[in-house]
Design a protein around this motif. Structure first.
Motif, PDB file in Angstrom:
ATOM      1  N   GLU A 173      41.885  43.359  47.744  1.00 45.29           N
ATOM      2  CA  GLU A 173      41.304  43.438  49.075  1.00 45.29           C
ATOM      3  C   GLU A 173      41.668  42.244  49.946  1.00 45.29           C
ATOM      4  O   GLU A 173      42.063  42.402  51.095  1.00 45.29           O
ATOM      5  CB  GLU A 173      39.777  43.540  48.963  1.00 45.29           C
ATOM      6  N   ILE A 174      41.506  41.055  49.411  1.00 46.70           N
ATOM      7  CA  ILE A 174      41.684  39.846  50.214  1.00 46.70           C
ATOM      8  C   ILE A 174      42.610  38.890  49.467  1.00 46.70           C
ATOM      9  O   ILE A 174      42.398  38.590  48.302  1.00 46.70           O
ATOM     10  CB  ILE A 174      40.335  39.154  50.491  1.00 46.70           C
ATOM     11  N   VAL A 175      43.637  38.442  50.151  1.00 45.56           N
ATOM     12  CA  VAL A 175      44.558  37.463  49.583  1.00 45.56           C
ATOM     13  C   VAL A 175      44.612  36.268  50.520  1.00 45.56           C
ATOM     14  O   VAL A 175      44.802  36.427  51.725  1.00 45.56           O
ATOM     15  CB  VAL A 175      45.970  38.058  49.399  1.00 45.56           C
ATOM     16  N   ASN A 176      44.428  35.080  49.989  1.00 40.85           N
ATOM     17  CA  ASN A 176      44.599  33.874  50.797  1.00 40.85           C
ATOM     18  C   ASN A 176      45.305  32.822  49.955  1.00 40.85           C
ATOM     19  O   ASN A 176      45.712  33.086  48.820  1.00 40.85           O
ATOM     20  CB  ASN A 176      43.251  33.373  51.340  1.00 40.85           C
ATOM     21  N   SER A 177      45.453  31.643  50.500  1.00 38.88           N
ATOM     22  CA  SER A 177      46.250  30.615  49.839  1.00 38.88           C
ATOM     23  C   SER A 177      45.574  30.030  48.606  1.00 38.88           C
ATOM     24  O   SER A 177      46.232  29.401  47.776  1.00 38.88           O
ATOM     25  CB  SER A 177      46.566  29.487  50.831  1.00 38.88           C
ATOM     26  N   SER A 178      44.261  30.239  48.465  1.00 37.90           N
ATOM     27  CA  SER A 178      43.548  29.608  47.355  1.00 37.90           C
ATOM     28  C   SER A 178      43.072  30.584  46.285  1.00 37.90           C
ATOM     29  O   SER A 178      42.781  30.173  45.161  1.00 37.90           O
ATOM     30  CB  SER A 178      42.339  28.823  47.882  1.00 37.90           C
ATOM     31  N   SER A 179      42.977  31.882  46.610  1.00 39.46           N
ATOM     32  CA  SER A 179      42.452  32.830  45.625  1.00 39.46           C
ATOM     33  C   SER A 179      42.971  34.235  45.901  1.00 39.46           C
ATOM     34  O   SER A 179      43.504  34.524  46.976  1.00 39.46           O
ATOM     35  CB  SER A 179      40.919  32.831  45.638  1.00 39.46           C
ATOM     36  N   ARG A 180      42.776  35.109  44.894  1.00 36.56           N
ATOM     37  CA  ARG A 180      43.087  36.530  45.035  1.00 36.56           C
ATOM     38  C   ARG A 180      41.848  37.317  44.625  1.00 36.56           C
ATOM     39  O   ARG A 180      41.262  37.060  43.565  1.00 36.56           O
ATOM     40  CB  ARG A 180      44.292  36.912  44.172  1.00 36.56           C
ATOM     41  N   LYS A 181      41.446  38.259  45.467  1.00 39.55           N
ATOM     42  CA  LYS A 181      40.238  39.042  45.217  1.00 39.55           C
ATOM     43  C   LYS A 181      40.651  40.468  44.864  1.00 39.55           C
ATOM     44  O   LYS A 181      41.279  41.157  45.665  1.00 39.55           O
ATOM     45  CB  LYS A 181      39.321  39.034  46.435  1.00 39.55           C
ATOM     46  N   ILE A 182      40.291  40.907  43.654  1.00 38.26           N
ATOM     47  CA  ILE A 182      40.684  42.234  43.184  1.00 38.26           C
ATOM     48  C   ILE A 182      39.453  43.018  42.738  1.00 38.26           C
ATOM     49  O   ILE A 182      38.455  42.440  42.298  1.00 38.26           O
ATOM     50  CB  ILE A 182      41.705  42.153  42.028  1.00 38.26           C
ATOM     51  N   THR A 183      39.528  44.346  42.877  1.00 38.47           N
ATOM     52  CA  THR A 183      38.456  45.238  42.432  1.00 38.47           C
ATOM     53  C   THR A 183      39.010  46.171  41.371  1.00 38.47           C
ATOM     54  O   THR A 183      40.026  46.840  41.584  1.00 38.47           O
ATOM     55  CB  THR A 183      37.884  46.062  43.600  1.00 38.47           C
ATOM     56  N   ILE A 184      38.339  46.219  40.227  1.00 40.91           N
ATOM     57  CA  ILE A 184      38.779  47.003  39.074  1.00 40.91           C
ATOM     58  C   ILE A 184      37.714  48.044  38.761  1.00 40.91           C
ATOM     59  O   ILE A 184      36.543  47.701  38.563  1.00 40.91           O
ATOM     60  CB  ILE A 184      38.989  46.092  37.851  1.00 40.91           C
ATOM     61  N   ASN A 185      38.094  49.304  38.727  1.00 46.66           N
ATOM     62  CA  ASN A 185      37.177  50.366  38.317  1.00 46.66           C
ATOM     63  C   ASN A 185      37.263  50.548  36.804  1.00 46.66           C
ATOM     64  O   ASN A 185      38.359  50.557  36.237  1.00 46.66           O
ATOM     65  CB  ASN A 185      37.518  51.679  39.020  1.00 46.66           C
ATOM     66  N   PHE A 186      36.111  50.692  36.157  1.00 43.48           N
ATOM     67  CA  PHE A 186      36.097  50.849  34.704  1.00 43.48           C
ATOM     68  C   PHE A 186      35.259  52.054  34.306  1.00 43.48           C
ATOM     69  O   PHE A 186      34.459  52.566  35.091  1.00 43.48           O
ATOM     70  CB  PHE A 186      35.575  49.577  34.014  1.00 43.48           C
ATOM     71  N   GLU A 187      35.458  52.505  33.071  1.00 45.86           N
ATOM     72  CA  GLU A 187      34.738  53.646  32.525  1.00 45.86           C
ATOM     73  C   GLU A 187      33.586  53.168  31.644  1.00 45.86           C
ATOM     74  O   GLU A 187      33.605  52.047  31.132  1.00 45.86           O
ATOM     75  CB  GLU A 187      35.677  54.532  31.688  1.00 45.86           C
ATOM     76  N   GLN A 188      32.594  54.021  31.469  1.00 42.42           N
ATOM     77  CA  GLN A 188      31.512  53.697  30.548  1.00 42.42           C
ATOM     78  C   GLN A 188      32.089  53.495  29.149  1.00 42.42           C
ATOM     79  O   GLN A 188      32.886  54.285  28.672  1.00 42.42           O
ATOM     80  CB  GLN A 188      30.472  54.817  30.519  1.00 42.42           C
ATOM     81  N   GLY A 189      31.706  52.418  28.512  1.00 43.11           N
ATOM     82  CA  GLY A 189      32.220  52.108  27.181  1.00 43.11           C
ATOM     83  C   GLY A 189      33.307  51.055  27.181  1.00 43.11           C
ATOM     84  O   GLY A 189      33.599  50.467  26.137  1.00 43.11           O
ATOM     85  N   ASN A 190      33.933  50.801  28.341  1.00 40.49           N
ATOM     86  CA  ASN A 190      34.914  49.714  28.408  1.00 40.49           C
ATOM     87  C   ASN A 190      34.205  48.385  28.150  1.00 40.49           C
ATOM     88  O   ASN A 190      33.090  48.164  28.618  1.00 40.49           O
ATOM     89  CB  ASN A 190      35.591  49.662  29.772  1.00 40.49           C
TER      90      ASN A 190
END
Length: 252
Positions: free
Chosen positions: A194-211
């Motif tokens: 979603e958001i990328v800047n010079s100090s960090s990377r913001k990611i969203t991960i969808n997971f399944e029940q049991g992961n």
């Protein structure tokens, strides 16, 4: 003349301080037992749609009264509707009461900070929020250029991570950004950035029940451990795809 029967007095009673609650409210549960049994607590169970979501024990006072509180929020409070509180005392003494619960709509979970141990390098912070589970641990595996997030997934959900670039990143040799490899229980999955800047990377991960284990693999790790080349990352991607393919082929 009709016989007169004495009204039967319940051996245990239970009530809440309100008939409806919103997410985040404190529920006060109280009641009374008619005959106190020494060192015997009241067992309280909480049900949603027939599923047990919480259980605990409450100490009984000398006069037979008892009380406790429930915080109406958390990963198990996923459905609006009627909830049931059941209390048990001694052998066969049961009472129930119900209340309505309204879940907040459209609000994102608050971002929390997890302090990750990086050995002799010290520590670094990873921002995170999760829906449908609980983050139990986050650790760095520098030899594998991998951030490992251990979760307890109570249902299908999503995990948002804000990863500091100095801790883990994925780059071409010309320093331009490339995608991470993300695995859920060793199977490669997609993610959103979603958001990328010079100090960090913001990611969203969808997971399944049991992961339970989510791995984010990059090309550079905290400075103490240096980086790997894009060639090695490509080999890692190919290996992961082959492993994933073989896993699925076993079920064909």
């Amino acid at each position: 003349m009709l016989p007169i029967f004495a009204e039967e007095i319940p051996l245990i009673s239970v009530k809440t301080d309100s008939s409806s609650y919103n997410e985040g409210d404190i529920i006060i549960v109280s009641g009374k037992v008619e005959t106190v049994i020494a060192e015997t607590p009241v067992t309280m169970q909480l049900f949603s749609q027939g599923n047990l979501i919480d259980i605990g024990q409450i100490t009984v006072a000398q006069d037979g009264s008892y009380s406790s509180t429930i915080n109406a929020e958390g990963p198990l409070w996923t459905n609006s509707g009627e909830y049931t509180i059941r209390v048990l005392f001694g052998e066969g003494n049961i009472a129930e009461t119900t209340f309505n619960f309204l879940q907040k709509i459209g609000e994102s979970p608050k971002t929390k900070i997890f302090e990750v141990n990086a050995g002799s390098y010290g520590t670094f912070d990873v921002g995170y929020s999760v829906i449908g589970g609980i983050v139990q641990d986050i650790k760095i595996e520098p030899d594998n250029y991998t951030l490992v997030v251990t979760i307890e997934s109570t249902e299908k959900g999503s995990l948002l991570l804000e990863i500091p670039r100095e801790a883990l990143d994925a780059k071409e040799q010309d320093k331009s950004d490339i995608e991470f490899i993300v695995l859920a229980n060793e199977v490669q999955i997609l993610y959103d950035e979603e958001i990328v800047n010079s100090s960090s990377r913001k990611i969203t991960i969808n997971f399944e029940q049991g992961n339970s284990d989510i791995k984010i693999i990059g090309t550079t790790v905290i400075p103490e451990f240096g980086g790997i080349t894009i060639t090695i990352l490509i080999i890692g991607i190919i290996t992961t795809i082959l492993v994933t393919k073989n896993k699925f082929q076993r079920y064909v």
